[in-house]
Design a protein around this motif. Structure first.
Motif, mmCIF file in Angstrom:
data_model
loop_
_atom_site.group_PDB
_atom_site.id
_atom_site.type_symbol
_atom_site.label_atom_id
_atom_site.label_comp_id
_atom_site.label_asym_id
_atom_site.label_seq_id
_atom_site.Cartn_x
_atom_site.Cartn_y
_atom_site.Cartn_z
ATOM 1 N N TYR A 139 -12.633 9.036 7.116
ATOM 2 C CA TYR A 139 -11.881 10.285 7.017
ATOM 3 C C TYR A 139 -11.373 10.503 5.600
ATOM 4 N N ARG A 140 -12.236 11.116 4.768
ATOM 5 C CA ARG A 140 -11.922 11.434 3.374
ATOM 6 C C ARG A 140 -12.883 12.499 2.884
ATOM 7 N N ARG A 141 -12.841 12.814 1.591
ATOM 8 C CA ARG A 141 -13.729 13.820 0.996
ATOM 9 C C ARG A 141 -14.979 13.157 0.428
ATOM 10 N N TYR A 142 -16.130 13.823 0.608
ATOM 11 C CA TYR A 142 -17.410 13.332 0.104
ATOM 12 C C TYR A 142 -18.056 14.420 -0.737
ATOM 13 N N ALA A 143 -18.335 14.095 -1.995
ATOM 14 C CA ALA A 143 -18.904 15.072 -2.919
ATOM 15 C C ALA A 143 -20.402 14.869 -3.051
ATOM 16 N N GLY A 144 -21.095 15.963 -3.413
ATOM 17 C CA GLY A 144 -22.527 15.867 -3.633
ATOM 18 C C GLY A 144 -23.092 17.166 -4.154
ATOM 19 N N VAL A 145 -24.347 17.123 -4.508
ATOM 20 C CA VAL A 145 -25.064 18.309 -4.945
ATOM 21 C C VAL A 145 -26.117 18.598 -3.887
ATOM 22 N N ALA A 146 -26.141 19.829 -3.420
ATOM 23 C CA ALA A 146 -27.071 20.188 -2.346
ATOM 24 C C ALA A 146 -28.015 21.271 -2.827
ATOM 25 N N GLY A 147 -29.294 21.029 -2.720
ATOM 26 C CA GLY A 147 -30.286 22.061 -2.943
ATOM 27 C C GLY A 147 -30.918 22.343 -1.607
ATOM 28 N N SER A 148 -30.897 23.589 -1.157
ATOM 29 C CA SER A 148 -31.390 23.852 0.188
ATOM 30 C C SER A 148 -32.216 25.120 0.229
ATOM 31 N N ALA A 149 -33.166 25.146 1.109
ATOM 32 C CA ALA A 149 -33.948 26.341 1.395
ATOM 33 C C ALA A 149 -34.123 26.408 2.902
ATOM 34 N N TYR A 150 -33.175 27.047 3.574
ATOM 35 C CA TYR A 150 -33.225 27.175 5.031
ATOM 36 C C TYR A 150 -33.813 28.541 5.368
ATOM 37 N N VAL A 151 -34.880 28.541 6.109
ATOM 38 C CA VAL A 151 -35.473 29.788 6.553
ATOM 39 C C VAL A 151 -35.773 29.651 8.041
ATOM 40 N N VAL A 152 -35.068 30.366 8.867
ATOM 41 C CA VAL A 152 -35.175 30.389 10.319
ATOM 42 C C VAL A 152 -34.885 29.016 10.916
ATOM 43 N N ALA A 153 -35.793 28.081 10.872
ATOM 44 C CA ALA A 153 -35.537 26.770 11.484
ATOM 45 C C ALA A 153 -35.983 25.666 10.540
ATOM 46 N N GLY A 154 -35.472 25.678 9.328
ATOM 47 C CA GLY A 154 -35.846 24.675 8.338
ATOM 48 C C GLY A 154 -35.173 23.347 8.608
ATOM 49 N N LEU A 155 -35.625 22.335 7.908
ATOM 50 C CA LEU A 155 -35.067 20.992 8.048
ATOM 51 C C LEU A 155 -34.869 20.435 6.656
ATOM 52 N N GLY A 156 -33.681 19.916 6.356
ATOM 53 C CA GLY A 156 -33.425 19.348 5.049
ATOM 54 C C GLY A 156 -32.283 18.364 5.093
ATOM 55 N N PHE A 157 -32.106 17.626 3.982
ATOM 56 C CA PHE A 157 -30.998 16.684 3.925
ATOM 57 C C PHE A 157 -30.379 16.673 2.543
ATOM 58 N N THR A 158 -29.133 16.207 2.492
ATOM 59 C CA THR A 158 -28.393 16.049 1.247
ATOM 60 C C THR A 158 -27.762 14.667 1.249
ATOM 61 N N VAL A 159 -27.183 14.277 0.125
ATOM 62 C CA VAL A 159 -26.506 12.986 0.022
ATOM 63 C C VAL A 159 -25.101 13.227 -0.528
ATOM 64 N N LEU A 160 -24.098 12.686 0.171
ATOM 65 C CA LEU A 160 -22.694 12.803 -0.222
ATOM 66 C C LEU A 160 -22.117 11.406 -0.349
ATOM 67 N N LYS A 161 -21.153 11.235 -1.265
ATOM 68 C CA LYS A 161 -20.649 9.886 -1.553
ATOM 69 C C LYS A 161 -19.154 9.901 -1.809
ATOM 70 N N ASN A 162 -18.493 8.842 -1.335
ATOM 71 C CA ASN A 162 -17.107 8.550 -1.691
ATOM 72 C C ASN A 162 -16.979 7.037 -1.719
ATOM 73 N N GLY A 163 -16.824 6.458 -2.918
ATOM 74 C CA GLY A 163 -16.788 5.009 -3.051
ATOM 75 C C GLY A 163 -18.102 4.427 -2.570
ATOM 76 N N PRO A 164 -18.055 3.358 -1.776
ATOM 77 C CA PRO A 164 -19.299 2.760 -1.293
ATOM 78 C C PRO A 164 -19.923 3.505 -0.103
ATOM 79 N N VAL A 165 -19.169 4.399 0.530
ATOM 80 C CA VAL A 165 -19.652 5.069 1.740
ATOM 81 C C VAL A 165 -20.544 6.254 1.366
ATOM 82 N N LEU A 166 -21.742 6.276 1.959
ATOM 83 C CA LEU A 166 -22.688 7.380 1.780
ATOM 84 C C LEU A 166 -22.832 8.127 3.092
ATOM 85 N N LEU A 167 -22.896 9.450 3.010
ATOM 86 C CA LEU A 167 -23.232 10.291 4.149
ATOM 87 C C LEU A 167 -24.517 11.036 3.808
#
Length: 196
Positions: A139-167
């Motif tokens: 339970y904290r803030r996770y920063a990241g850079v997201a590049g996305s192209a969602y069109v109707v039913a697209g699928l994509g992922f991003t990476v967010l980080k706070n200390g050692p924890v990755l989302l």
């Protein structure tokens, strides 16, 4: 007589303190996620196919790419979110964190973004969680850079980080959103309208 009673009082106080420390430690230990309690790619795929349903055609290649870059997660979140943007954007979501050794936990997330980003979407979201050593650490803030192209039913992922924890959020949904943005997600135990 006072001198003879003093050591007993000290022993009682020390015993009470040790009992309190032992009780606090025993309640904190179950919230720890052991390193050996990670999810395999097949477990994540099975759960993802059930959760995403028919829109999960590209899930195997996305999960394969995530696992080759980051390894096996020790938790994952399944939930839904809504977001919209016109230069600045907002995201709100809710779901459940699944772990092998410390049970399931409700999770809410919200956050702002800023950048070249337009549109809106409603998404089913799977968030792979890495290096989580305790539930409160989620339970904290996770920063990241997201590049996305969602069109109707697209699928994509991003990476967010706070200390050692990755989302690593994997999203598929309905809507249209195109852009590149910088932002963060704030994960909380209870819902809130405040994205900051």
């Amino acid at each position: 007589m006072f001198c003879r009673l003093f050591p007993r009082n000290v022993i009682s106080v020390v015993a009470a303190m040790l009992f309190a420390v032992a009780a606090a430690t025993s309640t904190a230990l179950p919230a720890r996620a052991a390193a050996g309690e990670a999810y395999t790619a097949q477990e994540v795929l099975d759960s993802g196919h059930q959760f995403f349903g028919t829109t999960s055609g590209g899930l195997a290649s996305v999960v394969e790419q995530i696992f080759s870059s980051y390894g096996m997660p020790n938790g994952y979140i399944l939930g839904e979110e809504g977001s919209g943007a016109l230069i600045g954007g907002l995201t709100f979501g809710e779901g459940t964190l699944y772990t092998k050794n410390v049970g399931d936990h409700s999770v809410f997330w919200q956050g702002p973004s800023l950048g070249w980003d337009f549109g809106g979407q409603g998404s089913r979201t799977m968030i792979l969680v890495y290096n989580l050593d305790s539930i409160p650490a989620l339970y904290r803030r996770y920063a990241g850079v997201a590049g996305s192209a969602y069109v109707v039913a697209g699928l994509g992922f991003t990476v967010l980080k706070n200390g050692p924890v990755l989302l690593v959020p994997v999203r598929t949904g309905v809507g249209a959103r195109l852009g590149l943005n910088v932002g963060y997600l704030k994960l909380t135990q209870s819902p809130t309208w405040n994205p900051f």
